[in-house]
Design a protein around this motif. Structure first.
Motif, PDB file in Angstrom:
ATOM      1  N   SER A   7      48.263 -31.461 -50.292  1.00  0.00           N
ATOM      2  CA  SER A   7      49.089 -32.504 -50.184  1.00  0.00           C
ATOM      3  C   SER A   7      48.416 -33.848 -49.894  1.00  0.00           C
ATOM      4  CB  SER A   7      50.352 -32.301 -49.251  1.00  0.00           C
ATOM      5  OG  SER A   7      49.720 -31.819 -48.223  1.00  0.00           O
ATOM      6  N   THR A   8      47.178 -33.856 -49.734  1.00  0.00           N
ATOM      7  CA  THR A   8      46.281 -34.997 -49.491  1.00  0.00           C
ATOM      8  C   THR A   8      45.381 -35.417 -50.549  1.00  0.00           C
ATOM      9  OG1 THR A   8      44.346 -33.701 -48.533  1.00  0.00           O
ATOM     10  CG2 THR A   8      46.150 -34.277 -47.060  1.00  0.00           C
ATOM     11  N   PRO A   9      44.617 -36.694 -50.553  1.00  0.00           N
ATOM     12  CA  PRO A   9      43.990 -36.916 -51.732  1.00  0.00           C
ATOM     13  C   PRO A   9      42.687 -36.078 -51.826  1.00  0.00           C
ATOM     14  CG  PRO A   9      44.758 -38.975 -50.560  1.00  0.00           C
ATOM     15  CD  PRO A   9      45.186 -37.635 -49.684  1.00  0.00           C
ATOM     16  N   PHE A  14      43.419 -36.322 -57.781  1.00  0.00           N
ATOM     17  CA  PHE A  14      43.381 -37.767 -57.519  1.00  0.00           C
ATOM     18  C   PHE A  14      42.847 -38.798 -58.534  1.00  0.00           C
ATOM     19  CE2 PHE A  14      42.512 -41.714 -55.555  1.00  0.00           C
ATOM     20  CZ  PHE A  14      43.712 -42.103 -54.776  1.00  0.00           C
ATOM     21  N   PRO A  15      43.626 -39.894 -59.115  1.00  0.00           N
ATOM     22  CA  PRO A  15      44.580 -40.305 -58.434  1.00  0.00           C
ATOM     23  C   PRO A  15      45.967 -39.528 -58.826  1.00  0.00           C
ATOM     24  CG  PRO A  15      43.992 -41.522 -60.318  1.00  0.00           C
ATOM     25  CD  PRO A  15      43.087 -40.653 -60.089  1.00  0.00           C
ATOM     26  N   VAL A  65      38.101 -40.340 -60.678  1.00  0.00           N
ATOM     27  CA  VAL A  65      39.009 -39.376 -60.759  1.00  0.00           C
ATOM     28  C   VAL A  65      38.418 -38.097 -59.823  1.00  0.00           C
ATOM     29  CG1 VAL A  65      40.092 -37.420 -62.198  1.00  0.00           C
ATOM     30  CG2 VAL A  65      39.926 -40.002 -62.785  1.00  0.00           C
ATOM     31  N   THR A  66      38.964 -37.518 -58.994  1.00  0.00           N
ATOM     32  CA  THR A  66      38.485 -36.470 -58.248  1.00  0.00           C
ATOM     33  C   THR A  66      39.444 -35.105 -58.476  1.00  0.00           C
ATOM     34  OG1 THR A  66      39.641 -37.117 -56.099  1.00  0.00           O
ATOM     35  CG2 THR A  66      37.190 -37.973 -56.426  1.00  0.00           C
ATOM     36  N   ALA A 147      48.245 -33.972 -63.083  1.00  0.00           N
ATOM     37  CA  ALA A 147      48.677 -35.148 -61.987  1.00  0.00           C
ATOM     38  C   ALA A 147      48.781 -36.658 -62.712  1.00  0.00           C
ATOM     39  CB  ALA A 147      47.451 -35.196 -61.033  1.00  0.00           C
ATOM     40  N   HIS A 148      50.192 -36.922 -62.553  1.00  0.00           N
ATOM     41  CA  HIS A 148      50.496 -38.135 -63.189  1.00  0.00           C
ATOM     42  C   HIS A 148      50.108 -39.281 -62.338  1.00  0.00           C
ATOM     43  CE1 HIS A 148      52.948 -35.429 -65.595  1.00  0.00           C
ATOM     44  NE2 HIS A 148      52.966 -36.188 -66.405  1.00  0.00           N
TER      45      HIS A 148
END
Length: 659
Positions: A7-9, A14-15, A65-66, A147-148
């Motif tokens: 729930s964290t970056p 991410f993004p 992007v990660t 991930a949108h």
């Protein structure tokens, strides 16, 4: 081994729009909402950076992007089929410039293609990606993780500033009434316009000390623009100023129009051709100077213009031209005339001096003890703004200059020498090519332009060029200090590959925080970064000039611009490696008399401008020095000199160094 779904970056792809909130005041309907760390005096720059990006209405149009994993992955299996970004209309792009951090098992990369603004995409990770044992990575149910995310609006607000100039609201808000929007040549009751034949020297007296009573620094201006020139004019005009005293433009919701904070008088220099003007007045080309340069470069950039019947005018970029007490002195034999040059520089860092570009962007602040020893050097809270707002203000100033010309310029004040108030063209060098790209894409009043040696984004220019020392200083004063040593020059190694480089599997210790910090900078700067505007240039009559092995705006950054807007067919490539000045940094080849391509570059510029954008010449015909258009696009994916972050050699000899 699996993709993490936290729930964290740092523990999720991410993004992601999971890190936004709804905001009806934004064009995208969203606003970024990254969690703030518990910052202390030792690391508060992270909170500063996140606070700024949290004001944006979406994610970067070329995001870092990660993707976090529970263990190591096989980098060779990261392909456009296993990890990609997809969007509307069947769009799909893979990731490139890959970095895997074995300390955290996080993969980082950037989209091969730039993304559209204000658009929703999704990152997709499939089971085609494998771990080191050759096993498929476990995904989020089914055969993939997604991930949108929604990209920020990048060009909207500059377009709003242009519209505010057109409807007059920007001028009114800045307290500039209709009668004050034209050109002024008058200082101390006299008109500062001189017959070119009578001018023996032009002297600049620059305010380089913060103390306005300190002596000015004097130097003579090199003037090669003498052929067919009738008059040299030195004037000024008023512009709405959006930057605050710290050179920052505060973010406003993207459905709103930023309001000017004040007005500012800026100077211009003008060269008028000799002879009888065509009906309606002399056609006008605006010249945009480079970073640390000034409107005095007009006298190096317009050798051929007057002979082709084109008047040329230039003003300083924002924050340039040294301090406001700076002056110009025109010598006519034993006579001399002195007047303010309206420098825009200011001592922002508190060291008592005004540097050539000090005032264009937020900067650190220094304090000294009574003996003049440095006590503290504090980073700006807006450090990741970089040159974003200086580029926006510079673009606004150029737009105001266009509208000043369109109001009518009576050079001698008697109606005998006028500039044509329509069909203004633009050409700019380096920084002038950068804000010039923003200008040409945004300003509906301009249709014809030549952009010489531009590139972006700014962070990429800095880390791979002679400006690397400036970036190193920013990393050093950052809280925390991000300098990490290693093989990289200037005390840091970022382990960030270029497009042609192999993936990085063992980043240098301390490289990942640098990558994250630079990614925040790119993200925040996009609304004032030329690659965001490149697509808007396509409808205009515009060409570009780039130089092989440019050490100041590296070829790889020019390639980013042309790729973002699909502009390679517009690029004239000056092969300095095949010229008589091979071995020298060719960045200044439009202006520098020491570089072999100068006259040819200026000939291409004025031919294109004078033809209204109809004629593009190859300056050396069938010769090898100019490629019109560029022949091998991959030459704009590498540097053609040793990479500053690795020190690795670049070995091909002159004329053979194609990427």
């Amino acid at each position: 081994m699996a993709v993490l779904t936290g729930s964290t970056p740092d523990t999720a792809i991410f993004p992601s729009d999971a890190f936004t909130v709804a905001d009806a005041a934004q064009v995208t309907g969203r606003r970024v909402n990254l969690p703030l760390p518990a910052c202390t005096q030792a690391d508060y720059s992270w909170c500063d950076a996140i606070t700024l990006v949290n004001q944006l209405d979406g994610f970067d149009v070329r995001p870092r992007v990660t993707i976090p994993f529970s263990g190591p992955i096989d980098l060779a299996t990261v392909t456009p089929a296993s990890v990609y970004i997809e969007g509307p209309g069947g769009f799909r792009t893979g990731l490139t410039q890959l970095v895997f951090d074995p300390a955290t098992n996080v993969l980082a990369g950037q989209p091969v293609s730039y993304l559209n603004q204000d658009t929703t995409y999704r990152t997709v990770v499939t089971a085609s990606l494998h771990d080191l044992g050759g096993h498929p990575v476990a995904t989020c149910g089914g055969d993939r993780c997604t991930a949108h995310f929604t990209t920020e609006s990048t060009t909207t607000q500059l377009a709003r500033l242009r519209a505010a100039l057109d409807d007059g609201s920007a001028y009114s808000a800045a307290g500039i009434d209709a009668a004050e929007r034209g050109a002024s040549f008058i200082q101390d009751g006299r008109r500062d316009v001189f017959p070119a034949a009578s001018v023996t020297e032009i002297e600049r007296q620059d305010q380089v000390r913060a103390d306005p009573q300190a002596p000015l620094r004097s130097s003579m201006v090199l003037n090669t623009a003498t052929a067919a020139a009738a008059y040299y004019g030195f004037g000024s005009f008023l512009v709405p100023r959006y930057q605050d005293a710290g050179a920052f433009i505060g973010q406003v919701p993207t459905r709103s129009t930023p309001q000017p904070r004040s007005q500012q008088r800026v100077g211009f220099h003008l060269i008028v051709p000799a002879g009888v003007a065509p009906a309606g007045g002399w056609p006008v080309a605006i010249f945009g100077p480079g970073f640390t340069r000034s409107k005095y470069d007009l006298f190096l950039a317009a050798d051929l213009n007057a002979a082709r019947g084109v008047a040329t005018i230039a003003t300083d970029p924002a924050g340039h031209g040294f301090g406001p007490a700076s002056r110009t002195v025109v010598h006519q034999g034993p006579l001399s005339t002195s007047f303010l040059s309206h420098g825009q520089g200011v001592d922002l860092d508190g060291d008592g001096t005004i540097d050539p570009s000090e005032g264009v962007s937020p900067t650190d602040h220094k304090t000294y003890d009574g003996s003049g020893n440095l006590v503290t050097d504090t980073p700006s809270h807006q450090a990741v703004d970089g040159l974003r707002d200086g580029l926006i203000q510079s673009t606004v100033n150029q737009m105001a200059l266009v509208r000043m010309v369109e109001r009518g310029v009576d050079v001698l004040g008697d109606g005998t020498v006028k500039l044509r108030p329509s069909g203004v063209a633009y050409y700019g060098q380096s920084f002038g090519g950068i804000y010039g790209t923003m200008l040409m894409a945004t300003d509906t009043h301009l249709q014809v332009g030549v952009l010489n040696v531009p590139g972006g984004p700014i962070v990429e220019i800095a880390r791979n060029s002679g400006f690397r020392d400036l970036l190193a200083h920013q990393l050093e004063v950052n809280r925390p200090n991000l300098l990490n040593g290693g093989p990289g020059l200037n005390g840091f190694t970022e382990s960030m590959p270029l497009r042609q480089d192999p993936s990085v599997a063992q980043p240098h210790p301390g490289a990942i925080p640098i990558q994250r910090y630079l990614a925040y900078s790119n993200w925040f700067e996009r609304p004032g970064s030329l690659e965001s505007f490149s697509a808007g240039v396509g409808s205009k009559r515009v060409i570009f000039q780039s130089a092989y092995g440019d050490h100041t705006v590296p070829n790889s950054t020019a390639g980013e611009l042309y790729r973002a807007g699909d502009l390679f067919s517009r690029v004239s490539y000056y092969r300095n490696d095949k010229s008589a000045s091979a071995g020298f940094d060719p960045h200044g080849f439009l202006l520098d008399p020491r570089l072999a391509g100068r006259n040819q570059a200026q000939l291409q510029v004025i031919t294109f401008v004078a033809s209204g954008g109809a004629t593009v010449i190859d300056p050396d015909g069938p010769g090898p020095v100019w490629e019109v258009p560029i022949q091998l696009r991959s030459n704009l994916d590498c540097l053609h000199y040793p990479e500053p972050q690795t020190g690795g050699p670049y070995t091909p000899g002159p004329g053979t160094g194609d990427c």
